[in-house]
Design an enzyme around this catalytic site. Structure first.
Site, PDB file in Angstrom:
ATOM      1  N   ASP A 136      33.149  27.542   7.801  1.00 53.57           N
ATOM      2  CA  ASP A 136      33.012  28.983   8.002  1.00 53.57           C
ATOM      3  C   ASP A 136      31.625  29.385   7.499  1.00 53.57           C
ATOM      4  O   ASP A 136      31.036  28.696   6.658  1.00 53.57           O
ATOM      5  CB  ASP A 136      34.105  29.713   7.207  1.00 53.57           C
ATOM      6  CG  ASP A 136      34.350  31.133   7.688  1.00 53.57           C
ATOM      7  OD1 ASP A 136      33.645  31.606   8.597  1.00 53.57           O
ATOM      8  OD2 ASP A 136      35.272  31.771   7.127  1.00 53.57           O
ATOM      9  N   CYS A 152      42.536  34.967  13.860  1.00 57.53           N
ATOM     10  CA  CYS A 152      42.774  35.252  12.435  1.00 57.53           C
ATOM     11  C   CYS A 152      42.830  36.748  12.170  1.00 57.53           C
ATOM     12  O   CYS A 152      42.215  37.541  12.884  1.00 57.53           O
ATOM     13  CB  CYS A 152      41.663  34.615  11.610  1.00 57.53           C
ATOM     14  SG  CYS A 152      42.075  34.529   9.864  1.00 57.53           S
TER      15      CYS A 152
HETATM   16  O1  LIG Z   1      39.231  37.879   7.576  1.00 61.40           O
HETATM   17  C1  LIG Z   1      39.357  38.257   6.413  1.00 61.40           C
HETATM   18  O2  LIG Z   1      39.420  39.463   6.109  1.00 61.40           O
HETATM   19  C2  LIG Z   1      39.379  37.253   5.316  1.00 61.40           C
HETATM   20  C3  LIG Z   1      39.589  37.704   4.023  1.00 61.40           C
HETATM   21  C4  LIG Z   1      39.604  36.803   2.984  1.00 61.40           C
HETATM   22  C5  LIG Z   1      39.430  35.463   3.220  1.00 61.40           C
HETATM   23  C6  LIG Z   1      39.230  35.008   4.502  1.00 61.40           C
HETATM   24  C7  LIG Z   1      39.200  35.882   5.559  1.00 61.40           C
HETATM   25  N1  LIG Z   1      39.015  35.421   6.855  1.00 61.40           N
HETATM   26  C8  LIG Z   1      38.983  34.032   7.132  1.00 61.40           C
HETATM   27  C9  LIG Z   1      38.985  33.596   8.541  1.00 61.40           C
HETATM   28  O3  LIG Z   1      39.631  32.612   8.866  1.00 61.40           O
HETATM   29  C10 LIG Z   1      38.098  34.251   9.551  1.00 61.40           C
HETATM   30  O4  LIG Z   1      38.675  34.084  10.809  1.00 61.40           O
HETATM   31  C11 LIG Z   1      36.757  33.534   9.514  1.00 61.40           C
HETATM   32  O5  LIG Z   1      36.109  33.826   8.318  1.00 61.40           O
HETATM   33  C12 LIG Z   1      35.848  33.971  10.690  1.00 61.40           C
HETATM   34  O6  LIG Z   1      35.643  35.333  10.644  1.00 61.40           O
HETATM   35  P1  LIG Z   1      34.647  36.005  11.706  1.00 61.40           P
HETATM   36  O7  LIG Z   1      33.280  35.531  11.397  1.00 61.40           O
HETATM   37  O8  LIG Z   1      34.822  37.455  11.479  1.00 61.40           O
HETATM   38  O9  LIG Z   1      35.118  35.577  13.060  1.00 61.40           O
END
Ligand SMILES: O=C(O)c1ccccc1NCC(=O)[C@H](O)[C@H](O)COP(=O)(O)O
Length: 212
Positions: free
Chosen positions: A130, A8
């Site tokens: 999440d 992502c």
């Molecule tokens: O990643 C972002 O900046 C974001 C912004 C707004 C809404 C969602 C967002 N991310 C969503 C995702 O799918 C991420 O991959 C997920 O939250 C996992 O993130 P991480 O814990 O950093 O791997």
């Protein structure tokens, strides 16, 4: 078990290519200006053109309006809309309007938070469990926060689902073993700094997933 992975918050051709090379099933583009991973329409179109047919393009949104959705879908050739902070009714309306697959993010900190997944039955095509981000956080995801994976043990899922939040190349095997996830999603865990994806970490994450 074969586990699929979404990388992502990709925003450069080099790291997008690393995700594709490493075997990601899905690539995510963030359309939320406060995020360090936000992509312009021009950048989304440039990235989308590099994605082969076997990899699915996911747009990530925070309760988007129709104008943002339409412009982003067109620019990024989006096939899946991942919605954060949208209600089930809004998910139904978005699905009807766009005809696209819709994923609903469910923010989890405690067992009680899992109940929100049930409200998307018939409204979304997949649940993305999440981690809940800290109060006052500007973005509802992508902060490298993980939740207690054991909360998902014994849960009956009405919809296909994916696991997200604080995953990285070193913990993804344990996360899958604990939850039984068939799909995982990562953002910060494959970055060198917020919004800066690292091709080596992407490769390491996808190699770890391949071994599951
Ligand atoms: O990643 C972002 O900046 C974001 C912004 C707004 C809404 C969602 C967002 N991310 C969503 C995702 O799918 C991420 O991959 C997920 O939250 C996992 O993130 P991480 O814990 O950093 O791997």
């Amino acid at each position: 078990m074969s586990v699929t992975a979404k990388i992502c918050g990709l925003s450069t051709p080099e790291t997008l290519d690393a995700a594709i090379r490493g075997g990601a099933s899905h690539v995510g583009l963030v359309f939320f200006p406060p995020s360090p991973r936000n992509v312009s329409r021009e950048r989304a179109a440039q990235l989308a053109a590099r994605v082969p047919g076997h990899v699915t393009r996911v747009g990530v949104f925070v309760d988007p309006d129709d104008a943002l959705l339409e412009a982003s879908i067109a620019a990024g050739g989006l096939q899946v809309l991942q919605l954060h902070s949208s209600s089930p009714a809004r998910a139904v309306a978005i699905k009807a309007r766009t005809g696209l697959e819709v994923w609903a993010a469910v923010a989890v900190k405690t067992r009680a938070d899992l109940a929100a997944a049930g409200t998307f039955t018939g409204a979304a095509d997949r649940i993305l469990y999440d981690a809940k981000t800290p109060p006052g956080a500007v973005i509802p995801g992508g902060m490298g926060v993980r939740f207690d994976w054991s909360l998902l043990q014994g849960v009956r899922h009405n919809l296909p689902w994916a696991l997200s939040g604080g995953l990285d190349p070193f913990n993804v095997a344990e996360a899958v073993a604990t939850t039984g996830a068939a799909m995982v999603d990562v953002s910060s865990g494959v970055e060198s700094a917020p919004g800066i994806k690292d091709a080596g970490r992407i490769a390491a994450f996808l190699a770890a997933v391949k071994q599951l």
